[in-house]
Scaffold this motif. Structure first.
Motif, PDB file in Angstrom:
ATOM      1  N   GLN A  72      26.736-112.982 -41.366  1.00 32.94           N
ATOM      2  CA  GLN A  72      27.496-114.354 -40.839  1.00 32.94           C
ATOM      3  C   GLN A  72      27.682-114.832 -39.717  1.00 32.94           C
ATOM      4  O   GLN A  72      27.923-115.609 -39.312  1.00 32.94           O
ATOM      5  CB  GLN A  72      28.377-115.498 -42.465  1.00 32.94           C
ATOM      6  CG  GLN A  72      27.406-114.973 -44.045  1.00 32.94           C
ATOM      7  CD  GLN A  72      28.420-115.447 -44.137  1.00 32.94           C
ATOM      8  OE1 GLN A  72      30.084-115.703 -44.687  1.00 32.94           O
ATOM      9  NE2 GLN A  72      28.048-115.591 -45.941  1.00 32.94           N
ATOM     10  N   TRP A  75      25.486-114.512 -36.839  1.00 31.71           N
ATOM     11  CA  TRP A  75      24.611-115.595 -36.665  1.00 31.71           C
ATOM     12  C   TRP A  75      25.335-116.819 -36.002  1.00 31.71           C
ATOM     13  O   TRP A  75      25.105-117.461 -35.002  1.00 31.71           O
ATOM     14  CB  TRP A  75      24.038-116.046 -37.849  1.00 31.71           C
ATOM     15  CG  TRP A  75      23.533-117.226 -37.795  1.00 31.71           C
ATOM     16  CD1 TRP A  75      23.636-118.509 -38.191  1.00 31.71           C
ATOM     17  CD2 TRP A  75      21.946-117.536 -37.481  1.00 31.71           C
ATOM     18  NE1 TRP A  75      22.635-119.274 -38.051  1.00 31.71           N
ATOM     19  CE2 TRP A  75      21.792-118.723 -37.135  1.00 31.71           C
ATOM     20  CE3 TRP A  75      21.073-116.664 -36.336  1.00 31.71           C
ATOM     21  CZ2 TRP A  75      20.529-119.780 -36.669  1.00 31.71           C
ATOM     22  CZ3 TRP A  75      20.175-117.071 -35.599  1.00 31.71           C
ATOM     23  CH2 TRP A  75      20.012-118.917 -36.115  1.00 31.71           C
ATOM     24  N   ARG A  76      26.622-117.346 -36.636  1.00 32.77           N
ATOM     25  CA  ARG A  76      27.221-117.823 -36.250  1.00 32.77           C
ATOM     26  C   ARG A  76      27.915-117.734 -34.821  1.00 32.77           C
ATOM     27  O   ARG A  76      28.326-119.359 -33.339  1.00 32.77           O
ATOM     28  CB  ARG A  76      28.843-118.236 -36.649  1.00 32.77           C
ATOM     29  CG  ARG A  76      28.383-118.808 -37.657  1.00 32.77           C
ATOM     30  CD  ARG A  76      29.569-118.925 -39.293  1.00 32.77           C
ATOM     31  NE  ARG A  76      29.585-119.384 -40.450  1.00 32.77           N
ATOM     32  CZ  ARG A  76      30.433-119.053 -41.382  1.00 32.77           C
ATOM     33  NH1 ARG A  76      31.416-117.907 -41.788  1.00 32.77           N
ATOM     34  NH2 ARG A  76      29.915-119.399 -42.639  1.00 32.77           N
ATOM     35  N   SER A  78      26.492-116.016 -32.158  1.00 33.60           N
ATOM     36  CA  SER A  78      25.015-115.989 -31.435  1.00 33.60           C
ATOM     37  C   SER A  78      24.947-117.314 -31.300  1.00 33.60           C
ATOM     38  O   SER A  78      24.640-117.765 -30.881  1.00 33.60           O
ATOM     39  CB  SER A  78      23.912-115.019 -32.525  1.00 33.60           C
ATOM     40  OG  SER A  78      25.136-113.548 -32.500  1.00 33.60           O
ATOM     41  N   ALA A  79      24.744-118.335 -32.611  1.00 32.45           N
ATOM     42  CA  ALA A  79      24.380-119.579 -32.757  1.00 32.45           C
ATOM     43  C   ALA A  79      24.906-120.443 -30.763  1.00 32.45           C
ATOM     44  O   ALA A  79      24.596-121.177 -30.543  1.00 32.45           O
ATOM     45  CB  ALA A  79      24.432-120.290 -33.565  1.00 32.45           C
ATOM     46  N   GLY A 116      17.149-115.160 -35.267  1.00 32.47           N
ATOM     47  CA  GLY A 116      17.329-114.933 -37.388  1.00 32.47           C
ATOM     48  C   GLY A 116      16.970-113.515 -37.729  1.00 32.47           C
ATOM     49  O   GLY A 116      17.065-112.790 -38.189  1.00 32.47           O
ATOM     50  N   LEU A 119      18.848-109.818 -36.393  1.00 34.36           N
ATOM     51  CA  LEU A 119      19.804-109.677 -37.590  1.00 34.36           C
ATOM     52  C   LEU A 119      19.148-109.581 -38.952  1.00 34.36           C
ATOM     53  O   LEU A 119      19.954-109.047 -38.847  1.00 34.36           O
ATOM     54  CB  LEU A 119      20.460-111.221 -37.643  1.00 34.36           C
ATOM     55  CG  LEU A 119      21.013-111.638 -35.751  1.00 34.36           C
ATOM     56  CD1 LEU A 119      22.097-112.700 -36.295  1.00 34.36           C
ATOM     57  CD2 LEU A 119      22.440-110.756 -36.105  1.00 34.36           C
ATOM     58  N   ALA A 177      12.957-114.655 -39.687  1.00 31.39           N
ATOM     59  CA  ALA A 177      14.382-115.092 -39.595  1.00 31.39           C
ATOM     60  C   ALA A 177      14.381-115.516 -41.331  1.00 31.39           C
ATOM     61  O   ALA A 177      15.460-116.236 -41.839  1.00 31.39           O
ATOM     62  CB  ALA A 177      14.356-116.197 -38.784  1.00 31.39           C
ATOM     63  N   LEU A 180      17.262-113.269 -42.893  1.00 33.27           N
ATOM     64  CA  LEU A 180      18.847-113.927 -42.993  1.00 33.27           C
ATOM     65  C   LEU A 180      19.060-114.895 -43.879  1.00 33.27           C
ATOM     66  O   LEU A 180      20.531-114.836 -44.118  1.00 33.27           O
ATOM     67  CB  LEU A 180      18.831-113.795 -41.495  1.00 33.27           C
ATOM     68  CG  LEU A 180      20.354-113.855 -40.580  1.00 33.27           C
ATOM     69  CD1 LEU A 180      21.284-112.671 -41.552  1.00 33.27           C
ATOM     70  CD2 LEU A 180      20.224-114.891 -39.854  1.00 33.27           C
ATOM     71  N   LEU A 184      22.810-115.803 -45.210  1.00 34.49           N
ATOM     72  CA  LEU A 184      24.028-116.986 -45.135  1.00 34.49           C
ATOM     73  C   LEU A 184      24.580-117.259 -45.717  1.00 34.49           C
ATOM     74  O   LEU A 184      25.530-118.494 -45.767  1.00 34.49           O
ATOM     75  CB  LEU A 184      23.476-117.544 -43.674  1.00 34.49           C
ATOM     76  CG  LEU A 184      23.030-116.787 -42.509  1.00 34.49           C
ATOM     77  CD1 LEU A 184      21.587-117.915 -41.813  1.00 34.49           C
ATOM     78  CD2 LEU A 184      24.023-116.231 -41.955  1.00 34.49           C
TER      79      LEU A 184
END
Length: 402
Positions: A72, A75-76, A78-79, A116, A119, A177, A180, A184
Motif C-alpha cells: 500500500q 503504491w501510494r 509511486s502513484a 501495478g 508491485l 495489476a 495487487l 490495497l
C-alpha cells in the motif's frame, strides 16, 4: 528451492511468450507501426520506472513491514510520483515527434498498469503461493500475445486499423495489476519497525537514502527511454523499429535472470546463499543466459536468412551482433545484482550504475553534436561496446563482494 524452480520456470515461460509477442510484431506489423509502438511503450516504461523508484526491490530487501502494508505504501508513493511526472512524460512524447494526443494517454495507461504489475510480482513473492507467483508472471504476457494475434487477424478481415499493439500490451499489464488489488483493499495498519525488525548481519537490506534510490532510478529510466527517443529523432521510425524490435526480444533475458534469480534470492533472505550454493554459481547462470542470448541472435539471423520475415525487416541485420553483446553482458550483471544488498554495498552499487549510465548517455547523444552524424549501425556498435565493457566491470566488482 520449490519457489526458485517455479519462479524460474514461470519466468522462462513468460519470456518465451514475450518473444512470441515480439515475433508477432515482426510478422504482422510494419517497421513504422512497431517503431511508433516502441516509442510509446518506452515512454510508459520510463514513466513507470521513475515513479516506482525501485519500490519492488525495496519490498523484497526490507521485510520489516507486513507485505500488504508495504504494498500500500509503495503504491501510494509511486502513484503520487507518477502524477508529478506527467509534464516530463509529455516532454518525452513531444521530443519524439509523435502527436501528443493520444500518445500521452496511451503512455499514461501503460505506465500505471505496468506499475501495478511490478508491485504485484514482489507482493506474490512475499505472500503468494507458488502458483500465484507463476500466474502473475505468465498470464499478462500470454494475454497480450493472444490479444495481438486475435486483433491482427480480425483486423485483416474487417479492415480495422486501430492501435492494436498498444491495446494488447495494456490489457496484459492491467491483468497483471489485478494481483495487487487484494493488498490495497486490506486495512492499512501503520506499524513502526523496531531495531529487532531491521535487517541483521547477513540479511539482505537496502540502506540507501530515498534521494539516492530516486537518482539511480532516474538515470536508468532516462537511458532506457533515451535510446528509443534518440533513435527516433536521429534515424526515423523505420530504423527505430528495426533496433527496438530486436532489443525487445534480446532484452527479455536479463529481465528473466533478475526476476527468477536475484529477486528470489532477496525474498528468501538468509536462505539465498544456501540456494545459490546448491543450484549454481551466478557466473554459470550469467554465462548460460549469455549463451541463450547468442542463440536468440542466431535464430533472428536464421529467420532473416530463410526469408521467414517480410523483406522490410532486412535492416535488422546490422543490429544483431552489437545487441547480442550488450544484452549478454547485461545477463552477467543481472546474475550478481542481489550481491550488493546482501553485503551492505547497495549505495556503492547505485553510484557505479549511475556512472555507467552517464557514460552510456554520452555515447548515445554524441552524434547529435556532430556536423555529419554517423550512421545508425556505427552508432549502435559504439554504444554496445561501451555498455558491454561497463557491465562486465560492474559484474566483476559484484562478484568480489563478500
Amino acid at each position: 528451492m520449490k519457489t526458485t524452480r517455479v519462479v524460474a520456470l514461470s519466468s522462462a515461460v513468460a519470456f518465451a511468450t514475450q518473444v512470441a509477442f515480439a515475433l508477432l510484431m515482426l510478422r504482422l506489423f510494419s517497421p513504422q507501426e512497431v517503431g511508433e509502438f516502441s516509442v510509446i511503450s518506452q515512454i510508459g516504461f520510463f514513466w513507470m520506472t521513475l515513479a516506482l523508484a525501485q519500490a519492488p526491490l525495496g519490498m523484497l530487501a526490507n521485510q520489516h513491514l507486513p507485505a500488504h502494508v508495504a504494498a500500500q505504501q509503495a503504491w501510494r508513493a509511486s502513484a503520487l510520483r507518477g502524477v508529478g511526472l506527467l509534464p516530463v512524460a509529455a516532454l518525452a512524447v513531444w521530443f519524439s515527434q509523435l502527436a501528443l494526443w493520444p500518445a500521452l494517454l496511451w503512455a499514461l495507461l501503460l505506465a500505471f498498469c505496468q506499475m501495478g504489475w511490478m508491485l504485484a510480482q514482489s507482493l506474490t513473492l512475499l505472500v503468494g503461493t507458488v502458483w500465484q507467483q507463476a500466474a502473475v508472471r505468465v498470464l499478462p504476457p500470454l494475454t497480450a500475445a493472444a490479444t495481438v494475434l486475435t486483433a491482427a487477424l480480425l483486423g485483416a478481415s474487417v479492415g480495422w486499423s486501430g492501435p492494436t499493439l498498444v491495446l494488447s500490451a495494456l490489457l496484459g499489464y492491467a491483468l497483471g495489476a489485478v494481483w495487487l488489488v487484494p493488498a490495497l483493499r486490506e486495512r492499512d495498519v501503520h506499524l513502526q519497525s523496531s531495531p529487532s525488525a531491521e535487517a541483521t548481519s547477513g540479511q539482505p537490506s537496502d540502506p540507501r537514502s530515498a534521494s539516492l534510490r530516486m537518482a539511480h532510478t532516474l538515470v536508468d529510466a532516462l537511458l532506457a527511454t533515451a535510446i528509443i527517443v534518440v533513435w527516433q529523432r536521429l534515424y526515423g521510425a523505420q530504423e527505430t523499429g528495426w533496433m527496438s524490435a530486436l532489443l525487445r526480444v534480446l532484452g527479455f533475458l536479463p529481465a528473466v535472470v533478475h526476476m527468477a534469480w536475484a529477486q528470489v534470492a532477496l525474498a528468501q533472505g538468509h536462505r539465498a546463499n544456501n540456494v545459490s550454493t546448491r543450484l549454481a554459481s551466478p557466473w554459470w547462470l550469467g554465462l548460460g543466459a549469455f549463451a541463450c542470448v547468442i542463440v536468440l541472435g542466431l535464430s533472428c539471423a536464421a529467420a532473416l536468412y530463410q526469408e521467414w520475415l517480410d523483406p522490410r525487416w532486412s535492416g535488422v541485420w546490422p543490429y544483431i551482433a552489437p545487441l547480442v553483446l550488450w544484452q549478454g553482458s547485461a545477463c552477467l550483471s543481472a546474475a550478481f545484482s542481489h550481491r550488493p544488498f546482501q553485503t551492505q554495498s547497495a549505495s556503492a552499487y547505485s553510484w557505479g550504475c549511475m556512472a555507467l549510465g552517464v557514460l552510456q548517455a554520452l555515447v548515445l547523444l554524441a552524434p547529435m553534436g556532430l556536423a555529419q552524424p554517423i550512421d545508425a549501425q556505427q552508432h549502435m556498435a559504439a554504444f554496445a561496446l561501451v555498455s558491454s565493457l561497463g557491465l562486465f566491470a560492474l559484474t566483476v566488482w559484484m562478484a568480489r563482494l563478500r
